[in-house]
Write a protein that holds these residues in place. Sequence first.
Motif, mmCIF file in Angstrom:
data_model
loop_
_atom_site.group_PDB
_atom_site.id
_atom_site.type_symbol
_atom_site.label_atom_id
_atom_site.label_comp_id
_atom_site.label_asym_id
_atom_site.label_seq_id
_atom_site.Cartn_x
_atom_site.Cartn_y
_atom_site.Cartn_z
ATOM 1 N N CYS A 39 34.793 11.112 30.285
ATOM 2 C CA CYS A 39 33.987 12.348 30.160
ATOM 3 C C CYS A 39 34.098 13.238 31.392
ATOM 4 O O CYS A 39 33.606 14.370 31.377
ATOM 5 C CB CYS A 39 32.520 11.994 29.929
ATOM 6 S SG CYS A 39 32.204 11.107 28.387
ATOM 7 N N PRO A 49 34.607 17.592 25.023
ATOM 8 C CA PRO A 49 34.764 16.159 25.249
ATOM 9 C C PRO A 49 35.703 15.535 24.223
ATOM 10 O O PRO A 49 35.763 15.988 23.073
ATOM 11 C CB PRO A 49 33.340 15.618 25.099
ATOM 12 C CG PRO A 49 32.639 16.613 24.244
ATOM 13 C CD PRO A 49 33.267 17.937 24.557
ATOM 14 N N SER A 51 37.170 12.363 21.834
ATOM 15 C CA SER A 51 36.503 11.391 20.961
ATOM 16 C C SER A 51 36.201 10.113 21.735
ATOM 17 O O SER A 51 35.181 9.465 21.505
ATOM 18 C CB SER A 51 37.347 11.100 19.719
ATOM 19 O OG SER A 51 38.616 10.606 20.085
ATOM 20 N N CYS A 53 35.440 9.983 24.945
ATOM 21 C CA CYS A 53 34.261 10.313 25.748
ATOM 22 C C CYS A 53 33.000 10.153 24.910
ATOM 23 O O CYS A 53 32.043 9.505 25.338
ATOM 24 C CB CYS A 53 34.375 11.740 26.290
ATOM 25 S SG CYS A 53 32.840 12.401 26.977
ATOM 26 N N CYS A 54 32.993 10.737 23.731
ATOM 27 C CA CYS A 54 31.808 10.670 22.868
ATOM 28 C C CYS A 54 31.483 9.229 22.487
ATOM 29 O O CYS A 54 30.313 8.832 22.498
ATOM 30 C CB CYS A 54 32.002 11.525 21.628
ATOM 31 S SG CYS A 54 31.958 13.305 21.968
ATOM 32 N N LYS A 58 28.015 7.362 23.583
ATOM 33 C CA LYS A 58 27.126 6.737 22.604
ATOM 34 C C LYS A 58 26.919 5.265 22.924
ATOM 35 O O LYS A 58 25.812 4.737 22.793
ATOM 36 C CB LYS A 58 27.678 6.914 21.195
ATOM 37 C CG LYS A 58 27.575 8.342 20.713
ATOM 38 C CD LYS A 58 28.244 8.546 19.371
ATOM 39 C CE LYS A 58 28.165 10.020 18.980
ATOM 40 N NZ LYS A 58 28.929 10.319 17.771
ATOM 41 N N VAL A 85 28.003 18.287 27.171
ATOM 42 C CA VAL A 85 28.873 17.237 26.634
ATOM 43 C C VAL A 85 28.065 16.301 25.751
ATOM 44 O O VAL A 85 28.473 15.969 24.638
ATOM 45 C CB VAL A 85 29.577 16.457 27.772
ATOM 46 C CG1 VAL A 85 30.240 15.195 27.258
ATOM 47 C CG2 VAL A 85 30.595 17.350 28.477
ATOM 48 N N THR A 88 27.219 18.010 22.503
ATOM 49 C CA THR A 88 28.412 18.100 21.657
ATOM 50 C C THR A 88 28.714 16.758 20.998
ATOM 51 O O THR A 88 29.129 16.707 19.846
ATOM 52 C CB THR A 88 29.623 18.569 22.488
ATOM 53 O OG1 THR A 88 29.326 19.835 23.068
ATOM 54 C CG2 THR A 88 30.875 18.677 21.639
ATOM 55 N N CYS A 89 28.469 15.678 21.726
ATOM 56 C CA CYS A 89 28.726 14.326 21.210
ATOM 57 C C CYS A 89 27.589 13.813 20.325
ATOM 58 O O CYS A 89 27.704 12.741 19.748
ATOM 59 C CB CYS A 89 28.949 13.355 22.365
ATOM 60 S SG CYS A 89 30.478 13.642 23.278
#
Length: 96
Positions: A39, A49, A51, A53-54, A58, A85, A88-89
């Motif tokens: 990230c 970000p 995928s 990073c997300c 999470k 970020v 967005t995630c």
Amino acid sequence: MKKGSSLFAIFLVATVVICLGELLMAEAVTCSVTELASCAAAIISSEPPSSTCCAKLKEQKPCLCGYFKDPSLGPYIKSPNAKKVAKTCGVPTPKC
């Protein structure tokens, strides 16, 4: 056993199972800020970000309050870009 007592017992058992499941999931996460390295570019440069990073964000969600409270990490985690970020995630800002 009366019908009302049976329903209460089933509800109680279901509640305990759900709570234990959430507790075990939270314990399974190893809090390591290095897991969020994917990230860094999004936080520093405002790029979207990845995928990865997300997914990591999470995964590390149970750890975020600890990161917020850490004096060396807090400024980065609380920055406007980091919040962007997270949004967005789809990771809400924790209330610590």
